[in-house]
Design a protein around this motif. Structure first.
Motif, PDB file in Angstrom:
ATOM      1  N   LEU A   3     -11.713  23.282   6.070  1.00  8.40           N
ATOM      2  CA  LEU A   3     -10.749  23.089   7.137  1.00  8.40           C
ATOM      3  C   LEU A   3      -9.332  23.306   6.671  1.00  8.40           C
ATOM      4  O   LEU A   3      -8.434  23.475   7.457  1.00  8.40           O
ATOM      5  N   MET A   4      -9.094  23.242   5.341  1.00 13.59           N
ATOM      6  CA  MET A   4      -7.737  23.399   4.870  1.00 13.59           C
ATOM      7  C   MET A   4      -7.759  24.092   3.523  1.00 13.59           C
ATOM      8  O   MET A   4      -8.653  23.891   2.718  1.00 13.59           O
ATOM      9  N   HIS A   5      -6.754  24.958   3.246  1.00 20.42           N
ATOM     10  CA  HIS A   5      -6.552  25.548   1.947  1.00 20.42           C
ATOM     11  C   HIS A   5      -5.332  24.878   1.353  1.00 20.42           C
ATOM     12  O   HIS A   5      -4.253  24.951   1.914  1.00 20.42           O
ATOM     13  N   MET A   6      -5.486  24.227   0.210  1.00 20.35           N
ATOM     14  CA  MET A   6      -4.360  23.506  -0.382  1.00 20.35           C
ATOM     15  C   MET A   6      -3.844  24.265  -1.610  1.00 20.35           C
ATOM     16  O   MET A   6      -4.483  25.179  -2.120  1.00 20.35           O
ATOM     17  N   HIS A   7      -2.694  23.861  -2.099  1.00 18.54           N
ATOM     18  CA  HIS A   7      -2.129  24.392  -3.319  1.00 18.54           C
ATOM     19  C   HIS A   7      -3.116  24.147  -4.444  1.00 18.54           C
ATOM     20  O   HIS A   7      -3.769  23.119  -4.496  1.00 18.54           O
ATOM     21  N   PRO A   8      -3.248  25.093  -5.420  1.00 13.65           N
ATOM     22  CA  PRO A   8      -4.220  24.910  -6.487  1.00 13.65           C
ATOM     23  C   PRO A   8      -4.074  23.603  -7.232  1.00 13.65           C
ATOM     24  O   PRO A   8      -5.050  23.017  -7.690  1.00 13.65           O
ATOM     25  N   ILE A   9      -2.862  23.095  -7.428  1.00 19.21           N
ATOM     26  CA  ILE A   9      -2.671  21.845  -8.150  1.00 19.21           C
ATOM     27  C   ILE A   9      -3.276  20.686  -7.382  1.00 19.21           C
ATOM     28  O   ILE A   9      -3.734  19.702  -7.940  1.00 19.21           O
ATOM     29  N   CYS A  10      -3.301  20.811  -6.042  1.00 23.17           N
ATOM     30  CA  CYS A  10      -3.847  19.738  -5.226  1.00 23.17           C
ATOM     31  C   CYS A  10      -5.354  19.808  -5.102  1.00 23.17           C
ATOM     32  O   CYS A  10      -5.982  18.851  -4.657  1.00 23.17           O
ATOM     33  N   ALA A  11      -5.936  20.957  -5.438  1.00 23.70           N
ATOM     34  CA  ALA A  11      -7.335  21.174  -5.109  1.00 23.70           C
ATOM     35  C   ALA A  11      -8.243  20.139  -5.730  1.00 23.70           C
ATOM     36  O   ALA A  11      -9.242  19.722  -5.140  1.00 23.70           O
ATOM     37  N   ALA A  12      -7.936  19.686  -6.933  1.00 27.41           N
ATOM     38  CA  ALA A  12      -8.804  18.726  -7.598  1.00 27.41           C
ATOM     39  C   ALA A  12      -8.849  17.406  -6.875  1.00 27.41           C
ATOM     40  O   ALA A  12      -9.823  16.658  -6.971  1.00 27.41           O
ATOM     41  N   GLY A  13      -7.823  17.096  -6.144  1.00 29.20           N
ATOM     42  CA  GLY A  13      -7.794  15.818  -5.442  1.00 29.20           C
ATOM     43  C   GLY A  13      -8.076  15.927  -3.978  1.00 29.20           C
ATOM     44  O   GLY A  13      -7.850  14.998  -3.216  1.00 29.20           O
ATOM     45  N   ALA A  14      -8.553  17.074  -3.539  1.00 27.57           N
ATOM     46  CA  ALA A  14      -8.811  17.260  -2.109  1.00 27.57           C
ATOM     47  C   ALA A  14      -9.968  16.387  -1.674  1.00 27.57           C
ATOM     48  O   ALA A  14     -10.995  16.344  -2.299  1.00 27.57           O
ATOM     49  N   GLY A  15      -9.795  15.686  -0.545  1.00 36.05           N
ATOM     50  CA  GLY A  15     -10.833  14.804  -0.033  1.00 36.05           C
ATOM     51  C   GLY A  15     -11.145  15.118   1.394  1.00 36.05           C
ATOM     52  O   GLY A  15     -11.080  16.260   1.815  1.00 36.05           O
ATOM     53  N   ARG A  50     -14.642  30.368  13.593  1.00 34.78           N
ATOM     54  CA  ARG A  50     -15.406  29.283  12.968  1.00 34.78           C
ATOM     55  C   ARG A  50     -14.509  28.306  12.208  1.00 34.78           C
ATOM     56  O   ARG A  50     -14.981  27.550  11.380  1.00 34.78           O
ATOM     57  N   GLY A  51     -13.231  28.303  12.498  1.00 32.88           N
ATOM     58  CA  GLY A  51     -12.325  27.366  11.842  1.00 32.88           C
ATOM     59  C   GLY A  51     -11.769  27.948  10.562  1.00 32.88           C
ATOM     60  O   GLY A  51     -11.018  28.905  10.579  1.00 32.88           O
ATOM     61  N   ASP A  52     -12.165  27.369   9.420  1.00 35.02           N
ATOM     62  CA  ASP A  52     -11.654  27.785   8.108  1.00 35.02           C
ATOM     63  C   ASP A  52     -10.132  27.848   8.144  1.00 35.02           C
ATOM     64  O   ASP A  52      -9.510  28.879   7.892  1.00 35.02           O
ATOM     65  N   ILE A  53      -9.519  26.710   8.459  1.00 35.63           N
ATOM     66  CA  ILE A  53      -8.078  26.642   8.717  1.00 35.63           C
ATOM     67  C   ILE A  53      -7.288  26.637   7.417  1.00 35.63           C
ATOM     68  O   ILE A  53      -7.586  25.874   6.495  1.00 35.63           O
ATOM     69  N   ALA A  54      -6.292  27.491   7.336  1.00 31.01           N
ATOM     70  CA  ALA A  54      -5.366  27.522   6.213  1.00 31.01           C
ATOM     71  C   ALA A  54      -3.978  27.134   6.712  1.00 31.01           C
ATOM     72  O   ALA A  54      -3.542  27.581   7.776  1.00 31.01           O
ATOM     73  N   ILE A  55      -3.308  26.284   5.933  1.00 27.52           N
ATOM     74  CA  ILE A  55      -1.943  25.842   6.276  1.00 27.52           C
ATOM     75  C   ILE A  55      -1.000  26.367   5.209  1.00 27.52           C
ATOM     76  O   ILE A  55      -1.273  26.245   4.013  1.00 27.52           O
ATOM     77  N   HIS A  56       0.106  26.970   5.636  1.00 29.07           N
ATOM     78  CA  HIS A  56       1.026  27.564   4.680  1.00 29.07           C
ATOM     79  C   HIS A  56       2.451  27.406   5.206  1.00 29.07           C
ATOM     80  O   HIS A  56       2.671  26.966   6.330  1.00 29.07           O
ATOM     81  N   GLY A  57       3.408  27.762   4.371  1.00 28.87           N
ATOM     82  CA  GLY A  57       4.809  27.663   4.778  1.00 28.87           C
ATOM     83  C   GLY A  57       5.556  26.596   4.001  1.00 28.87           C
ATOM     84  O   GLY A  57       4.973  25.663   3.443  1.00 28.87           O
ATOM     85  N   ALA A  58       6.883  26.706   4.013  1.00 27.95           N
ATOM     86  CA  ALA A  58       7.733  25.816   3.226  1.00 27.95           C
ATOM     87  C   ALA A  58       7.630  24.362   3.662  1.00 27.95           C
ATOM     88  O   ALA A  58       7.851  23.456   2.862  1.00 27.95           O
ATOM     89  N   ARG A  60       4.876  22.756   4.860  1.00 34.26           N
ATOM     90  CA  ARG A  60       3.483  22.321   5.020  1.00 34.26           C
ATOM     91  C   ARG A  60       3.279  20.863   4.612  1.00 34.26           C
ATOM     92  O   ARG A  60       2.315  20.232   5.031  1.00 34.26           O
ATOM     93  N   ALA A  61       4.195  20.312   3.793  1.00 36.91           N
ATOM     94  CA  ALA A  61       4.076  18.910   3.420  1.00 36.91           C
ATOM     95  C   ALA A  61       4.345  17.975   4.594  1.00 36.91           C
ATOM     96  O   ALA A  61       4.047  16.785   4.523  1.00 36.91           O
ATOM     97  N   ALA A  62       4.891  18.517   5.697  1.00 36.53           N
ATOM     98  CA  ALA A  62       5.155  17.698   6.879  1.00 36.53           C
ATOM     99  C   ALA A  62       3.946  17.613   7.793  1.00 36.53           C
ATOM    100  O   ALA A  62       4.017  16.999   8.856  1.00 36.53           O
ATOM    101  N   VAL A  63       2.817  18.218   7.398  1.00 33.83           N
ATOM    102  CA  VAL A  63       1.619  18.271   8.232  1.00 33.83           C
ATOM    103  C   VAL A  63       0.602  17.238   7.766  1.00 33.83           C
ATOM    104  O   VAL A  63       0.289  17.146   6.580  1.00 33.83           O
ATOM    105  N   THR A  64       0.085  16.454   8.711  1.00 33.29           N
ATOM    106  CA  THR A  64      -0.935  15.452   8.428  1.00 33.29           C
ATOM    107  C   THR A  64      -2.171  15.727   9.282  1.00 33.29           C
ATOM    108  O   THR A  64      -2.050  15.878  10.506  1.00 33.29           O
ATOM    109  N   PRO A  65      -3.366  15.807   8.678  1.00 32.07           N
ATOM    110  CA  PRO A  65      -4.578  16.022   9.473  1.00 32.07           C
ATOM    111  C   PRO A  65      -4.815  14.873  10.446  1.00 32.07           C
ATOM    112  O   PRO A  65      -4.562  13.719  10.143  1.00 32.07           O
ATOM    113  N   ALA A  66      -5.306  15.201  11.630  1.00 31.69           N
ATOM    114  CA  ALA A  66      -5.598  14.189  12.658  1.00 31.69           C
ATOM    115  C   ALA A  66      -7.069  14.164  13.040  1.00 31.69           C
ATOM    116  O   ALA A  66      -7.440  13.494  13.993  1.00 31.69           O
ATOM    117  N   GLY A  67      -7.918  14.901  12.300  1.00 35.29           N
ATOM    118  CA  GLY A  67      -9.352  14.836  12.531  1.00 35.29           C
ATOM    119  C   GLY A  67      -9.900  16.004  13.315  1.00 35.29           C
ATOM    120  O   GLY A  67      -9.156  16.785  13.911  1.00 35.29           O
TER     121      GLY A  67
END
Length: 277
Positions: A3-15, A50-58, A60-67
């Protein structure tokens, strides 16, 4: 389904989708608050049928998933939206089960009919932002909701929603958000008759949106290839309270009968404003 593509540094902590990594950033430092936020720059959402949502842009830290929730019978899921944020709702089909089914024994029983799902995101900004779809301007937003539907796109096609703040030091959109006072007394689940707006193919989005809002319906955007000017109205699908004819289209094509001038609309399902890509 990713549902989301995160920065590589964040990937290890993706939940799970409901985590707040996007709100806090990788190092746990709080994102700019709405009350003292720095200028909102830009954020984009890219997704397919089929979704596979990617979030990008300067921003993107202002975005919070809502389910993610099923849009049962096509009804719009009622996400909670805090008064100082934007709500982005992306409609798509569930993750494809082709791979899982291929690993199981064949069955003669047909799978149940799929229902689309809606994935929501809260964008932490009280400033005006300019929304664009596949490179075309939609509207200015502030403390509002925007819906985009990709269920009608072909496999492999991507839909791109962008939200960008004012540039060049300007204050952005000066017009206040549209009032919804005339709609507050209406039951969102009770069908009601309404006069169809006279919207022609090629109408600009702002004009069409103004006339659609008078129907007190949720509105979602979609795009399709077409012959009219890119970024203008290709067609609008209005939800009907009729299981045999679930929607009516304006304007009609030559093969479709003219719709009832005052059909019974179903406000629990969003109208779809389809733009020419």
């Amino acid at each position: 389904m990713h549902l989301m593509h995160m920065h590589p540094i964040c990937a290890a902590g993706a939940g799970a989708l409901t985590t707040v990594l996007l709100a806090t950033g990788c190092d746990g430092a709080p994102a700019d608050s709405a009350s003292g936020e720095k200028a909102f720059s830009a954020v984009g959402f890219t997704f397919g049928a089929r979704g596979d949502i990617a979030i990008h842009g300067a921003s993107r830290a202002a975005v919070t998933p809502a389910g993610t929730h099923p849009a049962t019978a096509g009804r719009a899921y009622r996400f909670a939206r805090p008064g100082d944020r934007l709500l982005v709702v992306l409609r798509h089909w569930p993750e494809s089960r082709t791979k899982r089914i291929s690993l199981e024994r064949p069955t003669r029983q047909l799978p149940p009919e799929e229902q689309p799902v809606e994935t929501g995101f809260l964008v932490d900004t009280v400033s005006w932002v300019r929304a664009g779809l596949d490179g075309h301007h939609l509207q200015w937003l502030r403390r509002d909701t925007i819906r985009v539907d990709a269920t009608g796109t072909a496999p492999g096609d991507l839909t791109r929603l962008t939200l960008s703040g004012p540039h060049g030091g300007g204050p952005g959109q000066r017009v206040p958000p549209p009032t919804t006072h005339a709609c507050t007394h209406l039951d969102p689940d009770t069908p009601r008759r309404a006069t169809l707006p006279d919207i022609e193919r090629g109408t600009d989005v702002t004009s069409a949106l103004t006339r659609l809002r008078a129907l007190c319906l949720n509105i979602q955007y979609a795009t399709t290839p077409g012959t009219t000017h890119p970024g203008t109205v290709h067609q609008i699908l209005l939800p009907l309270a009729d299981r045999h004819t679930p929607s009516t289209a304006i304007p009609t094509d030559h093969t479709t009968p003219l719709p009832n001038a005052q059909p019974l609309l179903d406000p629990s399902r969003p109208a779809t404003l389809i733009l020419t890509r």
